[in-house]
Scaffold this motif. Structure first.
Motif, PDB file in Angstrom:
ATOM      1  N   UNK A   1      48.292  41.520  39.440  1.00 20.25           N
ATOM      2  CA  UNK A   1      47.422  41.038  40.509  1.00 20.25           C
ATOM      3  C   UNK A   1      47.404  41.986  41.716  1.00 20.25           C
ATOM      4  N   UNK A   2      48.396  42.893  41.778  1.00 18.19           N
ATOM      5  CA  UNK A   2      48.397  43.840  42.886  1.00 18.19           C
ATOM      6  C   UNK A   2      47.226  44.812  42.810  1.00 18.19           C
ATOM      7  N   UNK A   3      46.703  45.026  41.613  1.00 19.00           N
ATOM      8  CA  UNK A   3      45.564  45.917  41.428  1.00 19.00           C
ATOM      9  C   UNK A   3      44.286  45.135  41.152  1.00 19.00           C
ATOM     10  N   UNK A   4      44.222  43.920  41.645  1.00 20.64           N
ATOM     11  CA  UNK A   4      43.054  43.070  41.415  1.00 20.64           C
ATOM     12  C   UNK A   4      41.770  43.768  41.831  1.00 20.64           C
ATOM     13  N   UNK A   5      41.802  44.528  42.908  1.00 21.63           N
ATOM     14  CA  UNK A   5      40.591  45.133  43.457  1.00 21.63           C
ATOM     15  C   UNK A   5      39.940  46.115  42.507  1.00 21.63           C
ATOM     16  N   UNK A   6      40.674  46.676  41.550  1.00 20.12           N
ATOM     17  CA  UNK A   6      40.093  47.623  40.598  1.00 20.12           C
ATOM     18  C   UNK A   6      39.813  47.007  39.227  1.00 20.12           C
ATOM     19  N   UNK A   7      39.957  45.701  39.112  1.00 20.44           N
ATOM     20  CA  UNK A   7      39.558  45.055  37.860  1.00 20.44           C
ATOM     21  C   UNK A   7      38.065  45.229  37.627  1.00 20.44           C
ATOM     22  N   UNK A   8      37.683  45.284  36.373  1.00 20.73           N
ATOM     23  CA  UNK A   8      36.256  45.214  36.073  1.00 20.73           C
ATOM     24  C   UNK A   8      35.760  43.799  36.345  1.00 20.73           C
ATOM     25  N   UNK A   9      34.527  43.697  36.726  1.00 18.84           N
ATOM     26  CA  UNK A   9      33.916  42.402  37.049  1.00 18.84           C
ATOM     27  C   UNK A   9      34.112  41.411  35.903  1.00 18.84           C
ATOM     28  N   UNK A  10      33.863  41.874  34.683  1.00 19.28           N
ATOM     29  CA  UNK A  10      33.949  40.975  33.529  1.00 19.28           C
ATOM     30  C   UNK A  10      35.390  40.523  33.273  1.00 19.28           C
ATOM     31  N   UNK A  11      36.371  41.362  33.613  1.00 23.57           N
ATOM     32  CA  UNK A  11      37.775  40.943  33.471  1.00 23.57           C
ATOM     33  C   UNK A  11      38.136  39.916  34.537  1.00 23.57           C
ATOM     34  N   UNK A  12      37.687  40.142  35.767  1.00 25.71           N
ATOM     35  CA  UNK A  12      37.922  39.143  36.807  1.00 25.71           C
ATOM     36  C   UNK A  12      37.267  37.822  36.429  1.00 25.71           C
ATOM     37  N   UNK A  13      36.067  37.890  35.858  1.00 26.84           N
ATOM     38  CA  UNK A  13      35.353  36.667  35.465  1.00 26.84           C
ATOM     39  C   UNK A  13      36.180  35.839  34.478  1.00 26.84           C
ATOM     40  N   UNK A  14      36.861  36.518  33.554  1.00 31.00           N
ATOM     41  CA  UNK A  14      37.690  35.782  32.587  1.00 31.00           C
ATOM     42  C   UNK A  14      38.848  35.078  33.294  1.00 31.00           C
ATOM     43  N   UNK A  15      39.450  35.747  34.268  1.00 29.62           N
ATOM     44  CA  UNK A  15      40.552  35.124  35.017  1.00 29.62           C
ATOM     45  C   UNK A  15      40.061  33.928  35.823  1.00 29.62           C
ATOM     46  N   UNK A  16      38.864  34.045  36.390  1.00 32.42           N
ATOM     47  CA  UNK A  16      38.305  32.930  37.156  1.00 32.42           C
ATOM     48  C   UNK A  16      37.937  31.772  36.231  1.00 32.42           C
ATOM     49  N   UNK A  17      37.324  32.107  35.092  1.00 31.93           N
ATOM     50  CA  UNK A  17      36.888  31.045  34.166  1.00 31.93           C
ATOM     51  C   UNK A  17      38.087  30.267  33.640  1.00 31.93           C
ATOM     52  N   UNK A  18      39.196  30.966  33.370  1.00 26.05           N
ATOM     53  CA  UNK A  18      40.390  30.295  32.846  1.00 26.05           C
ATOM     54  C   UNK A  18      41.299  29.782  33.961  1.00 26.05           C
ATOM     55  N   UNK A  19      40.837  29.963  35.203  1.00 27.56           N
ATOM     56  CA  UNK A  19      41.510  29.440  36.400  1.00 27.56           C
ATOM     57  C   UNK A  19      42.899  30.044  36.599  1.00 27.56           C
ATOM     58  N   UNK A  20      43.054  31.313  36.158  1.00 23.74           N
ATOM     59  CA  UNK A  20      44.289  32.045  36.437  1.00 23.74           C
ATOM     60  C   UNK A  20      44.254  32.655  37.831  1.00 23.74           C
ATOM     61  N   UNK A  21      43.044  32.806  38.362  1.00 27.09           N
ATOM     62  CA  UNK A  21      42.885  33.190  39.757  1.00 27.09           C
ATOM     63  C   UNK A  21      41.673  32.436  40.291  1.00 27.09           C
ATOM     64  N   UNK A  22      41.699  32.104  41.546  1.00 25.08           N
ATOM     65  CA  UNK A  22      40.595  31.340  42.121  1.00 25.08           C
ATOM     66  C   UNK A  22      39.617  32.271  42.826  1.00 25.08           C
ATOM     67  N   UNK A  23      38.347  31.880  42.913  1.00 28.95           N
ATOM     68  CA  UNK A  23      37.390  32.651  43.703  1.00 28.95           C
ATOM     69  C   UNK A  23      37.831  32.820  45.149  1.00 28.95           C
ATOM     70  N   UNK A  24      38.533  31.804  45.667  1.00 30.68           N
ATOM     71  CA  UNK A  24      38.997  31.885  47.057  1.00 30.68           C
ATOM     72  C   UNK A  24      40.011  33.008  47.207  1.00 30.68           C
TER      73      UNK A  24
END
Length: 464
Positions: A1-24
């Motif tokens: 999660x320390x490198x969250x800012x360089x995730x690809x959009x589609x990878x972040x989307x998977x984390x959000x969809x599975x609620x491993x990270x919140x949009x907030x």
């Protein structure tokens, strides 16, 4: 999660969809990173922090309630500052419009909101989307090396996505403005077919040359953005009516049998050896994936590149006629020069440009009767220093060389995909392009995804 800012959009989307990270949390991290870094990068014209957090909370609530809208839901994005955004200053890189607050969103922005995206703000750009920043505006700085060119006119989108200050951006391209900043910042950019994305609520530079498209970290990310924003629009009668489902329908297919055109003359003329090495590596990678490399002769682009300037100038003069020359003092010198040239053009000369453009479009269409894709440089130079660029708008020979591989495809309206493919000896990204026939975005995305599965150039990031 320390490198969250360089995730690809589609990878972040998977984390959000599975609620491993919140949009907030994703949005808060992005806003913190903008606050920490953008004073020196200058990629944002406006940061809408409070609105972004409200949108992130709404996305979080929707997803928790089971109302997931798709891969953009809850993802922090930003848009070039020529897209109208309701209630938010939208200046298009100018001083003349710095107090303009639209009362509605551009269609493309509205579609991002409908997809559930979180908008962090508006990204800086050159004046009026031409070649130079207004003298009163601090230009964005390349995150790989501040002494190097970040690309234009979508300089802010290139820097922000490249530096991890948003997960993707909307931009525009009139002569290379998605492709150059994508190349300079190590990004993937799609210039769609002209009309594939509505231009309603987007400041004009030259309407018949202006394309709206995404800049992102990967082809899959750019495809997700394009799928959300493309399609017919009653507010823009020039938007194409063809359905957009096909954009993503074949993206996971293999590319065996695709015919990729390579012109050993045009594609290598006056091109830096470092760029040629990237092109050769890309050709070998595509061939290894099953594509068939086909020797072709690209129609002579010299006149089309020369005609781009008067074509753009006349249309820009029309776009600015309400404020120019009446408020000339508020304009920078380069955009003023272009508008003066457009106003001085004769109707006969302009008509000759249009007729030559029609003929060139026909010759290029015939070429794509023989191939599926065309491989080309994004620009012929190795990465350019700011010292070399100087005031580019006052260097017509430099502009002509820079546009040799970009402007022709604004004149034809064909879609292009820009991909990072290597690095210079100075450690700066070098890109290449693939070009398709009209409405060939799905073909480009299919080939681009295959290339990025086999390589990792798009996963290299600047150390900030």
């Amino acid at each position: 999660m320390n490198d969250l800012h360089y995730l690809e959009l589609t990878d972040l989307a998977k984390l959000i969809r599975t609620r491993r990270i919140s949009p907030v949390e994703a949005t808060r991290q992005q806003l913190d990173r903008i606050a920490a870094l953008d004073d020196r990068l200058a990629s944002y014209a406006v940061v809408t922090a409070e609105r972004a957090m409200a949108e992130a909370r709404a996305a979080e609530a929707d997803i928790a309630a089971g109302h997931y809208r798709g891969p953009l839901h809850g993802v922090p994005l930003a848009v070039k500052d020529l897209f109208w955004t309701s209630g938010v200053p939208t200046a298009a890189g100018t001083i003349i419009h710095r107090d303009f607050r639209p009362t509605e969103d551009a269609t493309a922005v509205r579609r991002l909101r409908q997809a559930g995206a979180v908008l962090l703000g508006k990204l800086q750009m050159t004046e009026g989307a031409y070649s130079d920043h207004h003298p009163q505006i601090t230009p964005p700085r390349n995150p790989w090396n501040a002494d190097y060119w970040p690309g234009i006119s979508s300089s802010g989108p290139g820097v922000a996505v490249g530096a991890g200050l948003c997960f993707g951006a909307l931009a525009s391209d009139t002569g290379g403005s998605i492709r150059w900043p994508s190349a300079a910042n190590g990004l993937t950019g799609i210039k769609p077919t002209w009309g594939r994305v509505s231009r309603h609520g987007v400041f004009d530079l030259a309407p018949s040359l202006d394309h709206v498209g995404p800049m992102a970290r990967s082809v899959a990310d750019a495809a997700a953005l394009l799928t959300a924003i493309a399609g017919a629009d009653p507010a823009d009668p020039t938007a194409l009516l063809e359905p957009v489902a096909s954009i993503a329908a074949t993206t996971n297919q293999a590319i065996g049998g695709l015919k990729v055109g390579v012109d050993r003359d045009w594609g290598r003329r006056d091109v830096d050896p470092q760029v040629l090495a990237v092109l050769d590596d890309a050709a070998r990678a595509l061939s290894a994936l099953g594509a068939e490399l086909v020797e072709v002769d690209v129609p002579d682009v010299t006149q089309a590149v020369a005609d781009w300037a008067p074509n753009c100038a006349v249309e820009a003069a029309v776009a600015h006629r309400a404020t120019y020359p009446a408020r000339r003092a508020a304009y920078g010198p380069v955009l003023s020069m272009v508008l003066d040239a457009g106003r001085a053009s004769s109707a006969l000369d302009y008509q000759e440009v249009l007729l030559r453009r029609m003929a060139f479009r026909g010759r290029m269409r015939a070429l794509f009767g023989k191939i599926d894709l065309l491989l080309a440089p994004a620009h012929p130079f190795a990465p350019l220093s700011l010292k070399t660029m100087g005031t580019m708008g006052l260097q017509p020979e430099l502009i002509a060389r820079l546009q040799a591989y970009t402007a022709p495809f604004n004149m034809t309206g064909q879609p292009t995909l820009t991909l990072p493919g290597g690095f210079s000896t100075d450690g700066l990204p070098i890109a290449f392009q693939m070009v398709a026939a009209d409405l060939g975005e799905a073909m480009l995305i299919r080939a681009g995804i295959a290339f990025q599965r086999a390589t990792d150039w798009h996963r290299r990031h600047p150390a900030l």
